[in-house]
Each structure stands twice: as C-alpha cells, then as structure tokens.
Design a protein around this motif. Sequence first.
Motif, PDB file in Angstrom:
ATOM      1  N   PHE A 206       0.627  -1.489  -0.004  1.00  0.00           N
ATOM      2  CA  PHE A 206      -0.057  -0.215   0.021  1.00  0.00           C
ATOM      3  C   PHE A 206       1.100   1.335  -0.111  1.00  0.00           C
ATOM      4  O   PHE A 206       0.725   2.820   0.139  1.00  0.00           O
ATOM      5  CB  PHE A 206      -1.248  -0.173   1.362  1.00  0.00           C
ATOM      6  N   ALA A 207       2.237   1.133   0.407  1.00  0.00           N
ATOM      7  CA  ALA A 207       3.166   2.232  -0.159  1.00  0.00           C
ATOM      8  C   ALA A 207       2.920   3.463   1.454  1.00  0.00           C
ATOM      9  O   ALA A 207       3.305   4.871   0.838  1.00  0.00           O
ATOM     10  CB  ALA A 207       2.931   3.038  -1.355  1.00  0.00           C
ATOM     11  N   GLY A 312       0.658   7.803  -1.419  1.00  0.00           N
ATOM     12  CA  GLY A 312       1.615   6.788  -0.495  1.00  0.00           C
ATOM     13  C   GLY A 312       3.448   6.988  -0.790  1.00  0.00           C
ATOM     14  O   GLY A 312       3.157   7.236  -2.432  1.00  0.00           O
ATOM     15  N   LEU A 313       4.164   6.062  -1.074  1.00  0.00           N
ATOM     16  CA  LEU A 313       5.421   6.041  -1.486  1.00  0.00           C
ATOM     17  C   LEU A 313       6.322   4.760  -1.186  1.00  0.00           C
ATOM     18  O   LEU A 313       6.419   4.202  -0.269  1.00  0.00           O
ATOM     19  CB  LEU A 313       6.592   6.749  -0.083  1.00  0.00           C
ATOM     20  N   LEU A 314       7.036   3.647  -2.760  1.00  0.00           N
ATOM     21  CA  LEU A 314       7.285   3.236  -2.104  1.00  0.00           C
ATOM     22  C   LEU A 314       9.010   3.148  -3.161  1.00  0.00           C
ATOM     23  O   LEU A 314       8.519   3.853  -4.046  1.00  0.00           O
ATOM     24  CB  LEU A 314       6.787   1.639  -2.800  1.00  0.00           C
ATOM     25  N   GLY A 364       6.504   4.069   2.914  1.00  0.00           N
ATOM     26  CA  GLY A 364       6.973   4.402   3.898  1.00  0.00           C
ATOM     27  C   GLY A 364       7.586   5.684   4.356  1.00  0.00           C
ATOM     28  O   GLY A 364       8.033   6.803   3.600  1.00  0.00           O
ATOM     29  N   ARG A 365       7.449   6.064   5.958  1.00  0.00           N
ATOM     30  CA  ARG A 365       8.272   6.798   5.794  1.00  0.00           C
ATOM     31  C   ARG A 365      10.131   6.783   6.161  1.00  0.00           C
ATOM     32  O   ARG A 365      10.378   7.531   6.004  1.00  0.00           O
ATOM     33  CB  ARG A 365       7.644   7.001   7.841  1.00  0.00           C
ATOM     34  N   TYR A 366      10.406   4.942   6.424  1.00  0.00           N
ATOM     35  CA  TYR A 366      11.280   5.436   5.962  1.00  0.00           C
ATOM     36  C   TYR A 366      12.152   5.243   4.451  1.00  0.00           C
ATOM     37  O   TYR A 366      12.665   6.080   4.573  1.00  0.00           O
ATOM     38  CB  TYR A 366      12.349   3.732   6.367  1.00  0.00           C
TER      39      TYR A 366
END
Length: 470
Positions: A206-207, A312-314, A364-366
Amino acid sequence: MIPNIHRRHFLKVSSLASLSALLWSFSLTERASAEETASSQPKAVTTTEILVIGAGAAGISAARALQDDGYEVIVLEARSRIGGRVWTDRSWPGAALDMGASWIHGIKGNPLTELVKKFALKTLPTDYDSLLTYNPQGRPLTDATRHKLDTRLEEVLAEAAAWGEELDEDVSLQAGIDHVLAKWDLSRQERLELDYAVNTTIEHEFAADAAEFSLWYGDEGETFGGGDVIFPGGYDQIFRRLAQGLDIRLNQPVQKIEYGRAGVKITTHNAVFEAERAVVTLPLGVLKTGTVSFAPALPGSKTAAIRRLGMGLLNKTYLRFPEAFWDDAHDLLGYIGERKGEWAEWLNIYKYTGQPVLLGFNAGRYGRQLEKLSDGQIVGAAVKTLRTIYGDDIPDPTAWLITRWASDPLAGGSYSYLPPGATEADRETLAEPVAEQLFFAGEATSTDYPATVHGALLSGRRAAAEIGEL
Ligand SMILES: Cc1cc2nc3c(=O)[nH]c(=O)nc-3n(C[C@H](O)[C@H](O)[C@H](O)COP(=O)(O)OP(=O)(O)OC[C@H]3O[C@@H](n4cnc5c(N)ncnc54)[C@H](O)[C@@H]3O)c2cc1C
C-alpha cells in the motif's frame, strides 16, 4: 465494462509547429533565456477536439480509446518520455529495469494481459513462496517459523479488524495492531518478525506505514487471479506500443487549465492548447500540490477528496555487483531488521535476467527519510544490511539506480492509499467529470483497482467512454 462510444466528427484543427520541441532541445542556459523570450511573446495556440493531460497508463489508454473512436486528440506530457510511473531504465547492459511498476498483478482477466498477448511481449511469473527470510543476526528463518509468522499476522489483522468494527471512528491499522498486541505476550524477536511481516506484506503493497492508513478501508480494491508477472524486457513496452500513432507532445508541463462554455484552454510554459474537452490524468501527488491551477477552481467536494486521499511512497534501489553472491535460486530475499521497514525486501533480478543485480524496496516514512539522503548514503545503508546477511566479504556494488518518487514533482509519490478519514467515495468524487468538460482519470480515481497500472489503464478507458456518452 466500457460502454459503447459514439463516433464524433472532427473539429477543424489548426495545428501549429511545436515551438516546444525546438526550445527543449537547447542547453539549460539557452532554454532559460528562450523561456523568458517565450513568456514575453504571445504563446502559440494549437486547437484540437480533446486534450489529454499526462502520458502515463491512464492518459495513453484514454487517448488510444478516443482516437480509435474518431476523436482528434493531443496528449500533453511534462516529461521528456511517456509512461509516467511506468518507467524502464536501460542504461545497464543486459537488463531493462523498471523504476516504477514491475508487476502485472493478477493476469487472469486483466486488461494488461490482453495487451501483452496483442503485442507478443515476454513476461515471467514471480513466485512469492520462493522467499528466503533472514533474522536480525543474518540467519535464515526455518519454514516452520515462517509458517507460524504468517499465521500470527493473519490473527493480528483479523483481531484488529474486529476491534475496528466496534469503533465509532476510523483509526490507523497500526492503532488496531497495537491494541491487539497489548494483550499478547510476544518476545522481542517475535515482535520484530511481526513488524517485518506487516511491512513487507502490507506497507510495501500500500506504499504507506500501517500508522498512516485506514483500519476500516485501507484494504480496498478488487484483485485479478492467476498470479503476478514481470517484464524482463521492461514494462514500458506495453505503453510504447499502445501509444503508437498518438499525437503526444513531450516537455509540455501544464500550468493552467481554464474551462467554461467555450471549451477548455490549457497553458503550458510556452504554448496554449484549446479543445472542447480535456481528460486530466495528473497524479494525486501533483493535484495535492496545486502547481497546476484550475479556473474556475475545482468544486469543493473534489478538492476535499484530493486532500483526504493519501499519496504513498515505495522506492526502489537497484544494486549491480561484480557477481551474484546471494541465494540466486530464490525470487525474493527478506531481512528482519532491528528497525522496522529498513531494507526488509529484495527482489533477485538475477533470476529474471541473469544479471548480478538486486532490487531493494523501501516504503512509507523510512522511504521518505531515505530518499532525502545522497546516493552514497543510500547505497551504504543497503550494503550494510547485505553484509549483515552475507558477511563482510561481499563485494561493493559497481553501480546503482535509485528512485525518489516522493520528491518527483511530476508524481509526488508512488501511488494512492486511504488514510483514516478517507473512503472509497473520495476516489469516486475525484473521478467525477466537471461541467462536462474536464474528465478525470488516473490510478487514484479507480475504486476497483487503485494504485495499479491496470487500474490506471481502465480509468483512462472509463474517462474516454464518459466523453463518448455525451
Ligand atoms: C515504485 C513503484 C512501483 C509500482 N509497482 C507497481 C506494480 O508492480 N504493479 C502495478 O500495477 N502498479 C505499480 N505501481 C503503480 C503504477 O505504476 C501506477 O498506479 C500507474 O502507473 C499510474 O498511472 P497514471 O496514468 O495514473 O499516472 P502516471 O503514470 O503518473 O501518469 C501521469 C502523467 O502525468 C504527467 N504529468 C504530471 N504533471 C504534469 C503536468 N503539470 N503537465 C503535464 N503532464 C504532467 C506525468 O509526468 C505522468 O507521465 C508502482 C508505482 C511505483 C512508483
């Protein structure tokens, strides 16, 4: 799924030579002065029937459907390439490496599968059970421990969901997990294992961190069956083929979208385009920044949906080594680190290409923290993890490719998700046409298949069908 589209007559098109093509072939300094000149001169005006903003999966599929149905279409793309978040790098010998999407998720009934067949493209299946997971000390987990971990994850998620049903208000998935684990007596090792499972099976998909997405609605969307495949020759092949014969203007960053009874007027840095209607496939991350202005402003319901939905982020880090020193028979390598979400999942590119390349994922955050670091720092962190697993003797990588999707101003992240407070209805609102002139597509507008290439593709066809029904 796609209603019939009625054929329409062409507008008379007055197409002027593309000034942008000339401008963008200059060097940076030349380009800057050319832009100053361009901004002080009247901009060239091109007229067409339908404008499509963005040449990603959604924009290309919308333009394809509209043009095949007889419309005159121009696609405006800010980048110097098509594909958007489908982006294949071919700078390393012997490997086409996908920096954005890698997989067709579920080949059975998937519209991408039809295109793969039509264009005779090669795909290879990924076996998610072909996974070797290492503990923090760098020792592989036994099958029994992995099985126990899978079962524990299912139990935690089921209990968290049941607790969520009793709540009056949505909370994050992490709040649900924490609530459940407060009653469980897990050892530190078991907690690290569970965090790893949450990270690799949920947060990477889900990123977003479990702390960022909705307990009630986060697990949204439909899936196709039949397993997942990747493209050893690159995902972009599909969209290069689908885009053949379309009029796509590259290096055209849209700045302003004006719409009214007279039609649509779109301004880029050096040109103006006018049409009857437009399909807007700007990524949610771009819509959130407001860098593209709308006049009149978009309806409040749409801007509220844009605000509530999450981007989101991946990120991906490809490392090329002198040789493959890892367990090259497995598809995936996992690492249960001391800190959740750091270099936990690797794809063995050697298995698909025969090249000594590993692909590390961070979400995500990392992922956000990491992408602010220099290439050297990111590679250093990746290699440190690999040395924990494989020992200090492994060679240094000889090359790397690193994505930074959150700081990419033309994406603003990797793909959308539902944070607490957002629902599927926000995606429907985002998809709603405005004044029968602006039509919205893109992965974030898909309720059935958000965050995917096929979701984006189908949303483009849906927007084209909406125009056809007018
Ligand atoms: C790292 C990563 C891994 C992924 N993995 C998968 C996967 O394995 N499988 C899967 O199905 N999906 C995956 N996805 C998601 C998938 O890539 C996207 O959902 C899909 O490609 C989005 O297509 P789109 O057309 O909606 O948006 P985009 O592809 O982003 O297209 C929008 C286009 O608009 C352009 N644009 C932006 N601003 C402007 C402007 N101002 N003017 C003009 N043009 C502009 C952009 O440059 C872009 O080309 C992944 C994404 C990422 C980033």
